[in-house]
Every structure is written in C-alpha cells, then in structure tokens.
Design an enzyme around this catalytic site. Structure first.
Site, mmCIF file in Angstrom:
data_model
loop_
_atom_site.group_PDB
_atom_site.id
_atom_site.type_symbol
_atom_site.label_atom_id
_atom_site.label_comp_id
_atom_site.label_asym_id
_atom_site.label_seq_id
_atom_site.Cartn_x
_atom_site.Cartn_y
_atom_site.Cartn_z
ATOM 1 N N CYS A 1 -8.779 2.523 -12.740
ATOM 2 C CA CYS A 1 -9.905 2.628 -12.075
ATOM 3 C C CYS A 1 -10.467 3.958 -11.913
ATOM 4 O O CYS A 1 -11.520 4.294 -11.749
ATOM 5 C CB CYS A 1 -9.788 1.967 -10.618
ATOM 6 S SG CYS A 1 -9.200 0.403 -10.474
ATOM 7 N N VAL B 1 5.413 -8.408 -25.991
ATOM 8 C CA VAL B 1 5.908 -9.424 -25.982
ATOM 9 C C VAL B 1 5.011 -10.169 -26.920
ATOM 10 O O VAL B 1 3.801 -10.325 -26.722
ATOM 11 C CB VAL B 1 6.034 -9.879 -24.597
ATOM 12 C CG1 VAL B 1 6.338 -11.627 -24.580
ATOM 13 C CG2 VAL B 1 6.999 -9.248 -23.607
ATOM 14 N N ARG C 1 15.095 3.411 -10.347
ATOM 15 C CA ARG C 1 15.404 2.145 -9.480
ATOM 16 C C ARG C 1 15.733 0.889 -10.042
ATOM 17 O O ARG C 1 15.655 -0.213 -9.578
ATOM 18 C CB ARG C 1 13.772 1.707 -8.881
ATOM 19 C CG ARG C 1 13.308 2.658 -8.251
ATOM 20 C CD ARG C 1 11.680 2.699 -7.768
ATOM 21 N NE ARG C 1 11.106 3.411 -6.704
ATOM 22 C CZ ARG C 1 10.941 4.655 -7.029
ATOM 23 N NH1 ARG C 1 11.023 5.179 -8.381
ATOM 24 N NH2 ARG C 1 10.251 5.360 -5.943
ATOM 25 N N TYR D 1 -20.676 2.646 17.214
ATOM 26 C CA TYR D 1 -22.007 3.697 16.904
ATOM 27 C C TYR D 1 -22.085 4.814 17.614
ATOM 28 O O TYR D 1 -21.482 5.249 18.526
ATOM 29 C CB TYR D 1 -23.151 2.669 17.768
ATOM 30 C CG TYR D 1 -24.348 3.690 18.064
ATOM 31 C CD1 TYR D 1 -25.246 4.021 17.231
ATOM 32 C CD2 TYR D 1 -24.725 4.055 19.413
ATOM 33 C CE1 TYR D 1 -26.283 4.774 17.374
ATOM 34 C CE2 TYR D 1 -25.697 4.781 19.740
ATOM 35 C CZ TYR D 1 -26.656 5.172 18.549
ATOM 36 O OH TYR D 1 -27.589 5.896 18.937
ATOM 37 N N SER E 1 3.011 2.762 -14.609
ATOM 38 C CA SER E 1 2.010 2.409 -13.369
ATOM 39 C C SER E 1 1.147 3.493 -13.212
ATOM 40 O O SER E 1 1.273 4.855 -12.966
ATOM 41 C CB SER E 1 2.967 2.405 -12.095
ATOM 42 O OG SER E 1 3.996 1.550 -12.218
#
Length: 476
Positions: free
Chosen positions: A66, A103, A93, A451, A62
């Site tokens: 970017c 694969v 986990r 603003y 992971s």
C-alpha cells in the site's frame, strides 16, 4: 509434518504463505500468508511444537505494498521503511522461510506441495499436515501490443516499485500516462505529479474511482483536472506505441494517442488462484477461494486461505465479494494463525470500507453503491449533502460532499461515500461502524459524536447526511 504457507498474501499488499507441525506449510509471504499467520501460530503453540515452512517467490517477505505509491512519490524516503520484517527476522522466530521459491502444484490428496527455486530451478515436494494458501492477487494486464515494452510498469511489489523508480531516473522525458483510475491509478497519478511529471490518466469507465457512484466519481474527475492532471474517461486502451529503441512512447486508445515517457498500469487485480483451481479447491463467482468463518477452505479440514486470494462475506448485501485490502488480509492472518495453532477465531465479514487520496483530495467509501444495492435486489433512497470539515467560521474549514444510501421502508444504512479535502476521509469510519451494527439512518442522527469548531460543524457532515436520508425514507 509442517504447516506450509504458499506464496503471496496481502491487500493492495502482496500475497502470502502459511503455518504447520511437522506441522505444515504456507504459500505466500505477505500480510495474509506466512505473515502474520505463521507468527500467530507460533505464539499459540510455542517454538518446539510447530514446524513451520513458508514459501515466498519474491525478494522480500513482509512489507506494505500500500505504501509503494508514496515511496515512488517521495513521501516515504526509502524502500526499507515499507518492510515490516525481513526474512532473517522470520527465521529467528523458527519459521523456515524459503525465499525466491515458487509453489507450482498443490497435491491436496497427498498432503504435499511442489516448489521450484527460481534462481536454480531445483524442484522438491514438501509434505504438510496443515496448509495455508495466501497467493494474493495478480494485477490485470491487458493483452495488447506493447504491454511488455520497457517503460511500462505495474506497481504490485517492491521490485515493481524499484523498477519504476529506476525507469524514472533513466528517462529524460517528463510525460507519464497512468492506465486505470482506481485506488492505485489515482495514487500513482499523485506520485508522478509530485515528481514533476505531466500526467494523463486514461480510464475505461465513465468517471474515475468506479468504487464510487458516478456522481461522486465526477467530483474526483473535476478535482484531478483542477490539479493539472489530464483525465481521459470512457477510453479503451488498444496498444502501447514504442519508439525505435523499443521503449514505450505513447498510449493509444480507440480514438486518440497520448505521449508517454513512462506508462504505469493501475487497472486493478484479480485473485491469484490458479494453483487452487488446478487442485480442485472451491472458487467463488469472482474467482477467489471460498472459506468458512474460520478461514478454512470449504470442504477441507486442514487447509486455510486468506488475503487477496479469497472471497469474503459482505455483511450488507449478504453476498460474497473479492476485496483486495491489507486491512482484511492482516485480520485473516490472525484468524488463520490462531486456528492453525490449535485455537479458535473467526472472521465474520466486511462492509467494504476504503479510503484513498490524490494530492489534497480525500476519497472514502463503505457499504454498497447504488448499483450494488440494485444487484442485491434492494430498494433504496439516496441523499447527498455538502458541508465542511470544521465549523464554517473556523480557519481551515474545507468542503466535503457526503452521499448516503439507505434501504427504502426500513431505513437501514446501506452505504456512504465521501469526497472532500482535509478531514473528510476518516469520517467514513463512523458509517462503517453503523453498517456493521445494522443501524438505521434515523438511529444515526442521534449518535453522540465529538464536536468542537476545530474538528467539526455542530452537526457533523455524516449526521447531516443521515438526517436527509431519514427524511427521504419517511417520504418513501
């Protein structure tokens, strides 16, 4: 049987794999595949109720692809800063993550996937109850002489980024050619400028950033030229010229040659769906997998897909699009993990929002360009305004140009493009919300936006564009 996630997931980030109990399996280890679908499925069902197998062909699981241009440019100081979770953290986990394993075949009828360990060549079949496909996208790599020469680099994965950095360190010259002027192309141009290179960007289109209309792309061209970047538009690359040592030394087009000590490819990506195509799964016009709102592959009850390998619904045009962005991939992953884990979630579609920058120039777009509107059969009006990021008298006010496209007669907002300096790009989020809500440009003029002089003129630039667009609609 497990939930299986095959290999690679992301959006301008890598592809991924997915969840199962003797559940199932997943192909891919990026944002859409095993991550976050697998952890989300685990949260839905608990550690003992779902057996999850995930396959990732690369060295990392992971991470944010970017961020690679900013790592190359030195703004991000190290590769590990881009890694969200290591393989070990996934295994803690209770996710059976099989790294460096590709694969090679999907047996949909038999409910199994064939995989090959890349380091040993060992092959095996893994059965699944549920399958998640997150194979990501593959970079466009033209078939031209010299494209595989040393010194020619893509920037799709962390391995690619490291190879480019190693090449820059080993090469004494300081000339770089970037092929392509989309998001990755302009971001890599900035990275190389920051490293002190003379940068030439060779672009096939009439202007950089084909995600913008040409008049807005022209603003990007002018700004990049002002930064010292040599811009070459309307140029078809024909070959990479090499020296006596076999390394890249120049990029040749149909009309000229551009010296290069390093060449970076930023031509774009296409959905990586060769496995899905071979398995007979449904693909769309752009080559991406077709899914329902639950991200389930159409016609297949126990197969999901997400990330850069799928096509999604464009909420503005009503058509399917392929958009390779990590924001979408992560949302796909949450939806898939929830559904594969026995819950219920949907992904309604996108409006096509994206931002980028090159040095201090910010670039943003959402919704349709003019040619997208024409292709969808929509009649439209457009309006372009120039404004500033802050009140004009406030120190640091920077110019920006906003272009807005609205449907003729109804005034429905169709798209917005912004090019400017600091404070410009994220204004596109206002337009993204308005597009999602189906607002008209007239309705937008009454939006109660924040603003104060340090943040905006009294009329925000997006609202100024909406006023001008509304007037154009009335005239139409």
């Amino acid at each position: 049987m497990p939930t299986v996630f095959p290999d690679s997931w992301g959006g301008r980030s890598p592809g991924g794999a997915a969840p199962g109990r003797r559940a199932g399996g997943g192909v891919g280890g990026g944002a859409g595949g095993g991550w976050p679908p697998a952890p989300q499925a685990r949260r839905m069902r608990g550690p003992d109720e779902l057996e999850i197998v995930a396959f990732e062909r690369g060295h990392f699981s992971s991470y944010s692809a970017c961020g690679i241009p900013y790592w190359v440019g030195g703004e991000v100081t190290g590769r590990d800063e881009l890694i969200a979770r290591t393989p070990e953290e996934h295994r803690e986990r209770s996710i059976d993550l099989r790294m460096r394993t590709e694969v090679t075949e999907l047996d949909v009828e038999g409910g199994r996937v064939r995989s090959r360990e890349l380091d040993t060549g060992t092959e095996a079949w893994t059965s699944y109850d549920k399958l998640v496909i997150a194979t990501g996208a593959r970079p466009v790599r033209p078939r031209i002489p010299g494209i595989d020469a040393p010194g020619v680099h893509g920037v799709q994965t962390l391995d690619d980024g490291q190879a480019l950095l190693d090449s820059l360190a080993a090469t004494p010259g300081r000339r770089a050619v970037v092929v392509g002027a989309g998001y990755i192309g302009v971001e890599m141009a900035e990275a190389l400028i920051r490293r002190g290179y003379e940068v030439t960007v060779v672009n096939r289109g009439p202007e950089p950033m084909s995600t913008l209309d040409p008049d807005m792309g022209r603003l990007v061209h002018e700004a990049m030229t002002g930064m010292g970047i040599t811009m070459v538009d309307d140029a078809e690359v024909t070959k990479i010229l090499t020296g006596d040592d076999g390394r890249a030394r120049a990029v040749a087009t149909t009309s000229d040659e551009y010296p290069a000590d390093v060449v970076v490819l930023g031509i774009g990506v296409r959905p990586e769906t060769s496995l899905a195509r071979a398995a007979g799964l449904p693909l769309g016009e752009h080559g991406g997998l077709l899914t329902d709102l639950a991200m389930r592959v159409r016609g297949h009850e126990n197969i999901w897909a997400g990330g850069d390998c799928v096509e999604v619904l464009d909420l503005v045009s009503g058509r399917e699009r392929h958009i390779a962005l990590g924001t979408h991939a992560n949302k796909h992953g949450q939806v898939i993990g929830t559904n594969a884990g026995g819950g219920y979630a949907t992904f309604p579609g996108v409006v096509g929002t994206a931002v980028s920058k090159v040095c201090d120039l910010e670039i943003a777009r959402t919704g349709l360009r003019e040619k997208d509107a024409r292709r969808a059969g929509l009649q439209y009006v457009s309006a372009t305004i120039e404004s500033t990021s802050r009140a004009g008298y406030y120190p640091g006010a920077a110019p920006m140009t906003v272009k807005m496209i609205a449907e003729r007669r109804t005034g429905r907002l169709l798209g917005v493009q912004i090019v400017g300096r600091e404070g410009a790009a994220k204004r596109v989020d206002v337009a993204a919300v308005a597009l999602t809500a189906g607002m008209t440009v007239d309705q937008m003029t009454a939006l109660d936006l924040g603003y104060a002089p340090p943040f905006s003129p009294v009329w925000d630039p997006v609202l100024v564009a909406a006023r001008k667009s509304s007037a154009a609609v009335r005239r139409g």
